[in-house]
Motif scaffolding. Structure first.
Motif, PDB file in Angstrom:
ATOM      1  N   THR A  71      51.290  48.433  40.830  1.00 48.47           N
ATOM      2  CA  THR A  71      50.392  47.913  41.865  1.00 48.47           C
ATOM      3  C   THR A  71      51.265  47.210  42.897  1.00 48.47           C
ATOM      4  N   PRO A  72      51.357  47.726  44.125  1.00 47.39           N
ATOM      5  CA  PRO A  72      52.275  47.133  45.115  1.00 47.39           C
ATOM      6  C   PRO A  72      51.803  45.749  45.574  1.00 47.39           C
ATOM      7  N   PHE A  73      52.767  44.885  45.843  1.00 51.65           N
ATOM      8  CA  PHE A  73      52.462  43.541  46.320  1.00 51.65           C
ATOM      9  C   PHE A  73      53.141  43.277  47.658  1.00 51.65           C
ATOM     10  N   PRO A  78      54.761  40.310  50.395  1.00 51.36           N
ATOM     11  CA  PRO A  78      55.661  39.172  50.133  1.00 51.36           C
ATOM     12  C   PRO A  78      54.952  37.906  49.671  1.00 51.36           C
ATOM     13  N   ASP A  79      53.686  37.710  50.063  1.00 49.47           N
ATOM     14  CA  ASP A  79      52.959  36.510  49.643  1.00 49.47           C
ATOM     15  C   ASP A  79      52.264  36.686  48.293  1.00 49.47           C
ATOM     16  N   GLY A  80      52.456  37.842  47.659  1.00 54.00           N
ATOM     17  CA  GLY A  80      51.853  38.079  46.356  1.00 54.00           C
ATOM     18  C   GLY A  80      50.506  38.763  46.391  1.00 54.00           C
ATOM     19  N   ALA A  81      49.955  38.952  47.572  1.00 57.11           N
ATOM     20  CA  ALA A  81      48.690  39.680  47.682  1.00 57.11           C
ATOM     21  C   ALA A  81      48.934  41.166  47.425  1.00 57.11           C
ATOM     22  N   ILE A  82      47.891  41.875  47.040  1.00 59.51           N
ATOM     23  CA  ILE A  82      48.018  43.305  46.758  1.00 59.51           C
ATOM     24  C   ILE A  82      48.142  44.075  48.066  1.00 59.51           C
ATOM     25  N   ASN A  83      49.073  44.995  48.101  1.00 57.66           N
ATOM     26  CA  ASN A  83      49.292  45.846  49.269  1.00 57.66           C
ATOM     27  C   ASN A  83      48.433  47.102  49.102  1.00 57.66           C
ATOM     28  N   LEU A 123      49.240  51.045  48.131  1.00 55.74           N
ATOM     29  CA  LEU A 123      48.623  51.580  46.917  1.00 55.74           C
ATOM     30  C   LEU A 123      47.936  52.909  47.218  1.00 55.74           C
ATOM     31  N   GLU A 124      47.171  52.947  48.276  1.00 53.87           N
ATOM     32  CA  GLU A 124      46.469  54.180  48.650  1.00 53.87           C
ATOM     33  C   GLU A 124      47.453  55.291  48.993  1.00 53.87           C
TER      34      GLU A 124
END
Length: 302
Positions: free
Chosen positions: A13-15, A17-22, A26-27
């Motif tokens: 699951t890509p993140f 730099p601030d830790g939120a999901i990218n 992902l798509e």
């Protein structure tokens, strides 16, 4: 549709730099993986950092992932990881995964206090009773401190929608012996799947399914390896193993999950770093992993 057979890829699951999901990455990543030749994609396995996401994030990852995969390849099976520390949370995750449109579920025996066989048996029955979707049990003692006995697998295999188990072993001989014993105990068609990429490289022909994180990054190389093993082509199998061995042996020596994020980045996936408290690999390890990846031949030439 093949769900728990063949080559099953477990993407990160890509993140950001601030830790939120990218979600954009992902798509993109899943859309490409869906047409790469893998037989199924498992979202929110250990590779997908499920343990570090809250329920809302997990639901959104599943929804985004299923849509991306099914848009790119409507016939490809999507597996949703639904494991949780508590049975209540597990059942809620199953509900969310069903709503997202997955084709199968992956369940491991997670708990803060390691579970015993009665507890795993009871929880597995509760999971199966809550859904009509096929379920794959995951024996992952390195993380859960619980190892499925052959007898427990055999008992649970009699439940209509518990149709597979995923597990690794200390070595090739142990897995092959366990496979031989298990096949005499479970219904025909029950899938005994293998995880652990060094083990896959050594003994993959014995397994109904290969469950692999690196396969999400190197699907074409794994496809060659899988096809050679299934077809009994010993020359191509030996060549494919020789090609992957340096990378997989080094990969396996590195910290789990952080190694897959580094490998994905080296292969061009904007994976980011694993979510804290996990740390990225040291720079020297990342460079060596990238060097070994660059040394792989084009799969079309293998």
């Amino acid at each position: 549709m093949t769900v728990f057979r063949g080559l099953i890829a477990y993407p990160v699951t890509p993140f950001l730099p601030d830790g939120a999901i990218n979600f954009d990455e992902l798509e993109r990543h899943l859309s490409e993986l869906a047409v790469s030749g893998v037989d199924s994609i498992a979202i929110l396995g250990s590779s997908g950092s499920f343990a570090y996401l809250n329920r809302a994030e997990r639901r959104q990852v599943l929804e985004t992932g299923v849509e991306a995969i099914k848009t790119a390849n409507p016939d490809l099976a999507v597996i949703g990881g639904v494991s949780a520390v508590g049975t209540r949370e597990l059942l809620l995750n199953i509900e969310d995964a069903q709503a997202a449109g997955v084709d199968g579920l992956l369940v491991s025996a997670m708990s803060y206090v390691p579970l015993n066989e009665d507890e795993v048996h009871t929880q597995s029955l509760a999971a199966a009773a809550s859904t009509a979707l096929p379920i794959c049990l995951y024996s992952n003692p390195g993380t859960t401190q619980f190892s499925f006995s052959l007898e427990l697998i055999a008992e649970l295999s009699r439940v209509r929608n518990i149709v597979a188990v995923k597990e690794s072993a200390a070595d090739t001989e142990t897995f092959l012996l366990r496979d031989e014993q298990l096949r005499r105990m479970v219904p025909e068609g029950f899938s005994h799947g293998m995880s652990g990429d060094v083990l896959i490289g050594e003994a993959g022909a014995a397994a109904d399914a290969w469950h692999s994180g690196p396969a999400s990054v190197l699907p074409h190389h794994y496809r060659l390896l899988r096809d050679a093993a299934v077809n009994g082509d010993s020359d191509k199998l030996a060549e494919a193993r020789q090609v992957l061995a340096p990378l997989l042996n080094y990969f396996n020596s590195l910290r789990k999950l952080s190694n897959l994020y580094a490998l994905a980045r080296a292969a061009g996936v904007d994976a980011g770093d694993p979510r804290r408290p996990l740390l990225p690999l040291p720079g020297s390890s990342q460079r060596e992993l990238a060097r070994l990846l660059d040394a792989l031949p084009d799969p079309a030439s293998v």
